[in-house]
Design an enzyme around this catalytic site. Structure first.
Site, PDB file in Angstrom:
ATOM      1  CB  SER A  30      88.287  41.345 -18.845  1.00  0.00           C
ATOM      2  OG  SER A  30      87.927  42.006 -19.850  1.00  0.00           O
ATOM      3  CG  ASP A  84      89.560  50.966 -22.367  1.00  0.00           C
ATOM      4  OD1 ASP A  84      88.771  50.038 -21.911  1.00  0.00           O
ATOM      5  OD2 ASP A  84      90.374  51.843 -21.778  1.00  0.00           O
ATOM      6  N   GLY A  96      89.745  52.361 -19.039  1.00  0.00           N
ATOM      7  CA  GLY A  96      88.280  51.892 -18.878  1.00  0.00           C
ATOM      8  C   GLY A  96      88.299  51.213 -17.529  1.00  0.00           C
ATOM      9  N   GLY A  97      89.327  50.629 -16.917  1.00  0.00           N
ATOM     10  CA  GLY A  97      89.362  49.963 -15.558  1.00  0.00           C
ATOM     11  C   GLY A  97      89.797  51.159 -14.510  1.00  0.00           C
ATOM     12  CD  GLU A 103      96.076  50.136 -17.103  1.00  0.00           C
ATOM     13  OE1 GLU A 103      95.221  49.366 -16.823  1.00  0.00           O
ATOM     14  OE2 GLU A 103      95.634  51.035 -17.787  1.00  0.00           O
ATOM     15  CE  LYS A 121      88.370  46.390 -25.435  1.00  0.00           C
ATOM     16  NZ  LYS A 121      89.354  45.667 -24.576  1.00  0.00           N
TER      17      LYS A 121
HETATM   18  C1  5RP Z   1      92.350  49.471 -17.439  1.00  0.00           C
HETATM   19  C2  5RP Z   1      92.627  49.521 -18.888  1.00  0.00           C
HETATM   20  C3  5RP Z   1      92.375  48.081 -19.746  1.00  0.00           C
HETATM   21  O1  5RP Z   1      93.526  47.611 -20.309  1.00  0.00           O
HETATM   22  C4  5RP Z   1      91.249  48.436 -20.438  1.00  0.00           C
HETATM   23  O2  5RP Z   1      90.339  49.043 -19.850  1.00  0.00           O
HETATM   24  C5  5RP Z   1      90.815  47.099 -21.395  1.00  0.00           C
HETATM   25  O3  5RP Z   1      90.089  46.241 -20.380  1.00  0.00           O
HETATM   26  P1  5RP Z   1      89.589  44.928 -20.738  1.00  0.00           P
HETATM   27  O4  5RP Z   1      90.756  44.095 -21.245  1.00  0.00           O
HETATM   28  O5  5RP Z   1      88.673  44.471 -19.568  1.00  0.00           O
HETATM   29  O6  5RP Z   1      88.619  45.040 -22.034  1.00  0.00           O
HETATM   30  O7  5RP Z   1      93.203  50.493 -19.515  1.00  0.00           O
HETATM   31  O8  5RP Z   1      92.409  50.603 -16.893  1.00  0.00           O
END
Ligand code: 5RP
Length: 219
Positions: A30, A84, A96-97, A103, A121
Site C-alpha cells: 500500500s 513491515d 507481508g504482501g 522484492e 514500522k
Molecule cells: C510486500 C512487502 C511490503 O513492502 C510490506 O508488506 C509493507 O506493505 P504496506 O506498504 O502495505 O504496509 O514486503 O511483500
C-alpha cells in the site's frame, strides 16, 4: 495523521531520488501504491520500471509506465519499496504482501534501495511482525519443523499462492537479535525460497513518515 496519509508522504518523499530517464525498481504494497501514483505524474520522464509483483506491474501499466523484464536490463540505479518492520540500522522484515522473493531480487539488482515506511514500522528489534518465508509447497511441513527448532511458531498463510507458485509460512515469536545470521541460517534450509529478512542487503535510505514530517536515515 492517519497511517495511510503517512505512507503517502513517505512515498512522495522518495520522488526526490527519481531522475529523468531513470529505470526504477518498484516494490509492492500500500505504501508503494502511493509511490506508483506519484510516478504516474512523471510517466513521460522515467524510462520505465522493473516490478516486484504482478500486482505492482498491473498498477504501473495502468499508470502508463512501461514495465521491463529484469533479464532484459542491466542493473538498476534505484529501488523503492516499503517494509513491515525496519530498524534504525535499515534492516527489514518484508513479505507481508507475499512478494518477498521478487522484492529481494530487485533490491539485489539495485545500486540504491530507498525504503518508505510510516513511523509505526520502526522497531528496536525485528520480530514482532511475523517473519514471512516463501517455501516450495512440498517442503511446507519439513521447513515448519526446522523453524520450530529455531524457536519460532510457523503459521501457514493458507489460501495464498505467491507469484512464483509457492506458499508462505509466517513465523511468530522470533526475537531476531542477529538478523544477518538468521537470514543465512533460514536461507539454507532445503525448501526455503526466500526469507523476508533484508539484513545482508539492507536498505540504503529509510524514509520514515510521522506527525512531524519525513525523517531520512542513511546507512
Ligand atoms: C510486500 C512487502 C511490503 O513492502 C510490506 O508488506 C509493507 O506493505 P504496506 O506498504 O502495505 O504496509 O514486503 O511483500
Amino acid at each position: 495523521m492517519n497511517p495511510d496519509e503517512k505512507k503517502r508522504r513517505a512515498a512522495e518523499a522518495a520522488m526526490e531520488f527519481v531522475t529523468d530517464g531513470m529505470l526504477i525498481g518498484v516494490g509492492t504494497g500500500s505504501t508503494v501504491n502511493h509511490f506508483i501514483a506519484a510516478l504516474a505524474a512523471w510517466r513521460g520522464r522515467v524510462s520505465g520500471a522493473v516490478s516486484s509483483s504482478e500486482a505492482s506491474s498491473l498498477l504501473l501499466k495502468q499508470a502508463g509506465i512501461d514495465v521491463a523484464d529484469l533479464n532484459s536490463v542491466g542493473g538498476l540505479e534505484l529501488y523503492v519499496d516499503g517494509a513491515d518492520e525496519a530498524t534504525r540500522h535499515l534492516q527489514l522484515i518484508k513479505g507481508g504482501g507475499g512478494a518477498l522473493t521478487r522484492e529481494k531480487v530487485v533490491a539485489a539488482a539495485s545500486q540504491r534501495f530507498v525504503c518508505i515506511v510510516d513511523d509505526s514500522k520502526v522497531v528496536d528489534v525485528l520480530g514482532r511482525f511475523p517473519l514471512p518465508i516463501e517455501v516450495i509447497p512440498m517442503a511446507r511441513s519439513l521447513v515448519a519443523r526446522q523453524l520450530v527448532k529455531l524457536g519460532g511458531q510457523p503459521v501457514w498463510r493458507e489460501g495464498l499462492v505467491t507469484d512464483n507458485g509457492n506458499i508462505i509460512l509466517d513465523v511468530h515469536n522470533l526475537e531476531i537479535l542477529d538478523p544477518p545470521a538468521l537470514e543465512s541460517e533460514i536461507n539454507q534450509l532445503p525448501g526455503v525460497v526466500t526469507v523476508g529478512l533484508f539484513a545482508r542487503r539492507p536498505a540504503d535510505v529509510l524514509l520514515v513518515a510521522g506527525d512531524e514530517g519525513v525523517q531520512r536515515i542513511d546507512r
